[in-house]
Design a protein around this motif. Structure first.
Motif, short mmCIF file in Angstrom:
data_model
loop_
_atom_site.label_atom_id
_atom_site.label_comp_id
_atom_site.label_asym_id
_atom_site.label_seq_id
_atom_site.Cartn_x
_atom_site.Cartn_y
_atom_site.Cartn_z
N VAL A 296 0.85 -1.20 0.00
CA VAL A 296 0.00 0.00 0.00
C VAL A 296 0.88 1.25 0.00
O VAL A 296 1.84 1.34 0.75
CB VAL A 296 -0.94 -0.01 1.23
CG1 VAL A 296 -1.69 1.30 1.33
CG2 VAL A 296 -1.91 -1.17 1.13
N GLN A 297 0.52 2.20 -0.86
CA GLN A 297 1.27 3.46 -0.92
C GLN A 297 0.78 4.40 0.18
O GLN A 297 -0.42 4.49 0.44
CB GLN A 297 1.07 4.13 -2.27
CG GLN A 297 1.65 3.37 -3.45
CD GLN A 297 1.49 4.14 -4.76
OE1 GLN A 297 1.05 5.28 -4.78
NE2 GLN A 297 1.87 3.50 -5.85
N PRO A 298 1.70 5.14 0.80
CA PRO A 298 1.25 6.15 1.79
C PRO A 298 0.46 7.25 1.08
O PRO A 298 0.71 7.55 -0.09
CB PRO A 298 2.57 6.70 2.37
CG PRO A 298 3.60 6.37 1.34
CD PRO A 298 3.17 5.12 0.66
N LEU A 299 -0.51 7.80 1.79
CA LEU A 299 -1.36 8.84 1.21
C LEU A 299 -0.55 10.12 1.01
O LEU A 299 0.15 10.55 1.92
CB LEU A 299 -2.54 9.11 2.15
CG LEU A 299 -3.78 9.75 1.53
CD1 LEU A 299 -4.41 8.79 0.53
CD2 LEU A 299 -4.77 10.11 2.61
N ASN A 300 -0.65 10.71 -0.18
CA ASN A 300 0.11 11.94 -0.42
C ASN A 300 -0.60 13.16 0.17
O ASN A 300 -1.79 13.10 0.54
CB ASN A 300 0.38 12.14 -1.92
CG ASN A 300 -0.90 12.25 -2.74
OD1 ASN A 300 -1.85 12.88 -2.33
ND2 ASN A 300 -0.90 11.64 -3.92
N ALA A 301 0.13 14.26 0.27
CA ALA A 301 -0.40 15.47 0.92
C ALA A 301 -1.62 16.02 0.20
O ALA A 301 -2.56 16.52 0.83
CB ALA A 301 0.70 16.53 1.01
N SER A 302 -1.64 15.91 -1.12
CA SER A 302 -2.77 16.44 -1.90
C SER A 302 -4.06 15.69 -1.58
O SER A 302 -5.12 16.30 -1.38
CB SER A 302 -2.45 16.33 -3.39
OG SER A 302 -3.57 16.65 -4.17
N SER A 303 -3.98 14.36 -1.51
CA SER A 303 -5.18 13.55 -1.19
C SER A 303 -5.64 13.82 0.24
O SER A 303 -6.84 13.92 0.51
CB SER A 303 -4.88 12.07 -1.37
OG SER A 303 -4.61 11.77 -2.72
N ILE B 56 -6.25 2.99 -3.51
CA ILE B 56 -7.62 3.08 -2.99
C ILE B 56 -7.68 2.73 -1.51
O ILE B 56 -8.36 3.41 -0.72
CB ILE B 56 -8.56 2.14 -3.78
CG1 ILE B 56 -8.55 2.49 -5.27
CG2 ILE B 56 -9.98 2.21 -3.22
CD1 ILE B 56 -9.05 3.87 -5.60
N VAL B 57 -6.96 1.70 -1.08
CA VAL B 57 -7.01 1.26 0.32
C VAL B 57 -6.65 2.40 1.28
O VAL B 57 -7.39 2.67 2.24
CB VAL B 57 -6.11 0.03 0.54
CG1 VAL B 57 -5.88 -0.22 2.04
CG2 VAL B 57 -6.73 -1.21 -0.10
N PRO B 58 -5.53 3.14 1.08
CA PRO B 58 -5.23 4.22 2.03
C PRO B 58 -6.22 5.37 1.98
O PRO B 58 -6.43 6.04 2.98
CB PRO B 58 -3.82 4.68 1.61
CG PRO B 58 -3.63 4.19 0.22
CD PRO B 58 -4.43 2.93 0.10
N ARG B 59 -6.86 5.60 0.84
CA ARG B 59 -7.85 6.68 0.75
C ARG B 59 -9.11 6.33 1.55
O ARG B 59 -9.67 7.18 2.24
CB ARG B 59 -8.19 6.96 -0.72
CG ARG B 59 -7.02 7.58 -1.46
CD ARG B 59 -7.26 7.71 -2.95
NE ARG B 59 -6.05 8.21 -3.62
CZ ARG B 59 -5.94 8.42 -4.92
NH1 ARG B 59 -6.97 8.15 -5.72
NH2 ARG B 59 -4.81 8.87 -5.44
N VAL B 60 -9.53 5.08 1.45
CA VAL B 60 -10.67 4.63 2.24
C VAL B 60 -10.33 4.69 3.74
O VAL B 60 -11.11 5.19 4.56
CB VAL B 60 -11.08 3.20 1.83
CG1 VAL B 60 -12.11 2.62 2.80
CG2 VAL B 60 -11.63 3.18 0.41
N ASP B 61 -9.16 4.20 4.08
CA ASP B 61 -8.72 4.16 5.48
C ASP B 61 -8.64 5.56 6.08
O ASP B 61 -9.16 5.82 7.17
CB ASP B 61 -7.37 3.46 5.56
CG ASP B 61 -6.87 3.31 7.00
OD1 ASP B 61 -7.66 2.88 7.85
OD2 ASP B 61 -5.70 3.63 7.25
N MET B 62 -8.02 6.50 5.36
CA MET B 62 -7.84 7.85 5.91
C MET B 62 -9.16 8.60 6.00
O MET B 62 -9.38 9.37 6.94
CB MET B 62 -6.83 8.63 5.07
CG MET B 62 -6.45 9.98 5.67
SD MET B 62 -5.87 9.86 7.40
CE MET B 62 -4.35 8.92 7.18
#
Length: 342
Positions: free
Chosen positions: A82-89, A325-331
């Protein structure tokens, strides 16, 4: 499933290529990958092994291979990074909640944020009405025979309903009823309030005048209506699914949208997610309905005061970028939970 190093490398490359391009992957393409240092014949042998394991298969018109549902499952469980969520997202998620004030607005915002951020359909399950806590109740007299009842639930969810009476009601009657209800029921879950009101109604009829009883009975009906509310979840971005070739068939989309409207299959899935911790990925048949073939559902619970209130997630093609998608849902769930806790 245990794959040796070579098989895992080739399977990972096949999955990444397929997720990015959506086309069958041939051994000649894999042979050109910079870290693949084996012959095309060896690659073909490994591909045959992967096919025997049920991880990939060959579509009817192609010599290339695509992953099976089982292949997606193994990739998500064992290989996905899983990629870490970037600052923009992160900023997009936070700003999406800026205008939300009530609990309902926060949940609706979460659904819109997810569909915009992922380009898929999003779902946010509403809290089980039995979990909702009555914080305060107020009455506002509108005229002789009408009043507004204001229920404050979980601090952020405010419900307003107009109630009507057969005879004139005074402000003092409404104040007295409000004081009684707050003293006996504030801080209790709605299902407890409902049970206690039913149990005490005979006693109230003996100790209160008829007008007071009618106010309490009307309040009981308002709470009953709140517990029976229709839509069990917010849904946004269904039309996003038109953008994916594997889901763009009219009959398939009709069946998928019908499943959203009928609630039962999706609610079963969301209820499973409530029992688990962290992000869950359901692929194809795991979603519980044949209309979800070629689909995946990614979910995670959101909380308030350490208690799971509901689940949010996205529905899209199985060929989705899980690492993003996984980190976006999680955050989104984490930020929603922190705002509900405030």
């Amino acid at each position: 499933m245990n794959l040796n190093e070579r098989s895992q490398l080739l399977f990972k490359h096949l999955m990444v290529l397929y997720l990015n391009e959506g086309r069958p992957v041939g051994s000649s393409v894999l042979a050109k990958m910079p870290d693949v240092s084996v012959s095309s014949a060896t690659i073909r042998n490994v591909m045959a092994d992967l096919e025997r394991m049920g991880l990939i298969h060959s579509p009817h018109t192609s010599a290339g291979r695509v992953p099976t549902e089982h292949g997606f499952r193994v990739f998500v469980d064992s290989i996905l990074t899983v990629q870490p969520l970037n600052a923009s997202s992160m900023k997009q998620i936070e700003q999406g909640f800026d205008k939300a004030q009530t609990q309902e607005e926060l949940l609706g915002s979460a659904s819109q944020i997810l569909s915009g951020l992922t380009g898929m359909a999003s779902l946010v399950m509403l809290p089980n009405q039995e979990q909702e806590v009555l914080r305060h109740i107020d009455f506002v007299r509108l005229n002789d025979k009408r009043a507004l009842v204001v229920l404050v639930l979980n601090d952020l969810d405010v419900q307003n309903r107009v109630i009507e009476f057969d005879e004139p009601v005074s402000a003092s009657h409404l104040e007295q009823a409000g004081n009684y209800l707050n003293a006996h029921f504030a801080g209790r879950h709605l299902y407890e309030v409902k049970q206690l009101l039913v149990q005490r109604m005979d006693e109230l009829r003996k100790t209160m005048d008829q007008l007071m009883v009618s106010i309490v009975e009307a309040t009981d009906e308002v709470i009953d209506d709140k517990m029976k509310q229709g839509m069990p979840y917010f849904i946004s971005g269904q039309t996003n699914l038109l953008n994916y070739d594997e889901l763009a068939d009219a009959e398939k989309l009709r069946a998928l949208f019908q499943s959203f409207e009928e609630h039962s299959d999706m609610l079963n899935l969301l209820n499973k997610s409530m029992q688990a911790k962290g992000v869950q990925v359901f692929i194809g048949q795991e979603c519980g309905n044949e209309s979800y073939q070629n689909c995946s559902v990614i979910t995670t619970p959101y909380e308030r005061d350490g208690e799971v209130m509901g689940v949010l997630g996205v529905v899209g093609p199985s060929r989705m970028p899980y690492d993003k998608i996984v980190p976006r849902v999680d955050m989104t769930a984490r930020i929603l939970s922190s705002l509900l806790n405030k």
